[in-house]
Design a protein around this motif. Structure first.
Motif, short mmCIF file in Angstrom:
data_model
loop_
_atom_site.label_atom_id
_atom_site.label_comp_id
_atom_site.label_asym_id
_atom_site.label_seq_id
_atom_site.Cartn_x
_atom_site.Cartn_y
_atom_site.Cartn_z
N GLU A 158 0.82 -1.22 0.00
CA GLU A 158 0.00 0.00 0.00
C GLU A 158 0.85 1.27 0.00
O GLU A 158 0.50 2.26 -0.64
CB GLU A 158 -0.96 0.00 1.20
CG GLU A 158 -1.93 -1.17 1.25
CD GLU A 158 -2.85 -1.28 0.04
OE1 GLU A 158 -2.83 -0.39 -0.84
OE2 GLU A 158 -3.60 -2.27 -0.03
N MET A 177 -4.30 3.67 -2.04
CA MET A 177 -5.32 4.02 -1.08
C MET A 177 -5.06 5.38 -0.43
O MET A 177 -5.80 5.80 0.45
CB MET A 177 -5.40 2.96 0.02
CG MET A 177 -5.74 1.57 -0.46
SD MET A 177 -7.41 1.47 -1.14
CE MET A 177 -7.38 -0.23 -1.78
N THR A 226 -11.49 5.27 4.59
CA THR A 226 -10.77 4.31 3.74
C THR A 226 -10.05 3.29 4.59
O THR A 226 -10.09 2.08 4.32
CB THR A 226 -9.75 5.05 2.84
OG1 THR A 226 -10.45 5.98 2.00
CG2 THR A 226 -8.98 4.07 1.97
N TRP A 241 -10.86 -0.63 4.55
CA TRP A 241 -9.75 -1.50 4.14
C TRP A 241 -9.50 -2.58 5.18
O TRP A 241 -9.39 -3.78 4.84
CB TRP A 241 -8.49 -0.66 3.94
CG TRP A 241 -7.27 -1.42 3.57
CD1 TRP A 241 -6.83 -1.72 2.30
CD2 TRP A 241 -6.30 -2.00 4.46
NE1 TRP A 241 -5.66 -2.44 2.36
CE2 TRP A 241 -5.32 -2.63 3.67
CE3 TRP A 241 -6.18 -2.05 5.85
CZ2 TRP A 241 -4.23 -3.30 4.23
CZ3 TRP A 241 -5.10 -2.72 6.41
CH2 TRP A 241 -4.13 -3.33 5.59
N TYR A 252 -10.27 -6.85 4.72
CA TYR A 252 -9.28 -7.92 4.87
C TYR A 252 -9.56 -8.77 6.10
O TYR A 252 -9.25 -9.97 6.11
CB TYR A 252 -7.87 -7.33 4.93
CG TYR A 252 -7.34 -6.96 3.57
CD1 TYR A 252 -6.78 -7.92 2.72
CD2 TYR A 252 -7.42 -5.65 3.11
CE1 TYR A 252 -6.30 -7.58 1.48
CE2 TYR A 252 -6.95 -5.30 1.85
CZ TYR A 252 -6.39 -6.28 1.04
OH TYR A 252 -5.92 -5.95 -0.21
N LEU A 296 -15.14 0.63 0.82
CA LEU A 296 -13.78 1.07 0.48
C LEU A 296 -13.79 1.89 -0.80
O LEU A 296 -13.18 2.97 -0.87
CB LEU A 296 -12.87 -0.15 0.31
CG LEU A 296 -11.40 0.11 -0.05
CD1 LEU A 296 -10.73 0.96 1.01
CD2 LEU A 296 -10.68 -1.21 -0.25
#
Length: 206
Positions: free
Chosen positions: A22, A28, A182, A186, A190, A201
């Protein structure tokens, strides 16, 4: 802002996979054009080999490392943290913590911090309290140990090697490079793999 990723032989690849992907892609980020760099730092400039067999060439060596006030030292686990040659990196991390700089350590790297005395007075976690006591006979931070996957105490993040996702969540929250919505979507995506968090998201990035 820079994140200095410590790269040592036997680095535990999976413990930083979420973070490096990331941060490198910035996909993101609230601001993909933000002034940010991911910098690999080794004990020297010599190539290392991770536990998964990946070869990594450090960008800089420890003796050239200079952290700014907004930077982060990111310390993955590995099987070399208990060796004498890695002690300078652990000492550097403690010095930076004492100066108010930001440090994040997971798995074996937490034992290195414990060995350097960096956890004696700070709330923290690791693989287990017994792991730290066994790895570091001088460890005196038992009263500050927390039975949690990841712990943030001011400028310090520690995590169990079984918690790379929670570790990443705390690192991203500390760096503040994602919008709050976000980051939460996120993490939940997951963690739960529920489709509603994928939609959340995507919506958070519009």
């Amino acid at each position: 802002m820079k994140v200095f990723l410590v790269v040592l032989n036997t680095l535990a690849d999976w413990e930083i996979g979420y973070i490096t992907a990331e941060l490198h892609s910035k996909r993101m980020f609230a601001d993909p054009a933000a002034d940010f760099a991911l910098v690999k730092v080794g004990l020297s400039d010599q190539e290392i080999v991770t536990m998964g067999g990946m070869r990594i060439k450090p960008d800089i060596a420890l003796d050239a490392l200079r952290m700014g006030p907004d930077d982060l030292l990111l310390m993955p686990g590995g099987e070399t943290w208990q060796r004498p040659e890695t002690a300078p990196m652990a000492r550097y991390a403690r010095e930076q913590l004492d100066q108010g700089k930001r440090v994040a350590a997971i798995c074996g790297a937490t034992a290195a911090l414990a060995g350097a005395g960096a956890l004696d007075e700070r709330p923290h976690t690791s693989n287990a309290r017994e792991f730290l006591a066994m790895s570091c006979p001088a460890y005196a931070g038992g009263p500050h140990y927390r039975e949690q996957a990841a712990v943030r105490d001011g400028n310090l993040i520690t995590a169990s090697g079984l918690a790379p996702l929670e570790f990443a969540y705390e690192v991203f929250k500390l760096l503040n490079v994602f919008r709050p919505a976000t980051l939460e979507a996120w993490f939940k995506l997951y963690q739960t793999r529920e489709p509603k968090y994928f939609h959340a998201l995507m919506a958070s990035m519009e």
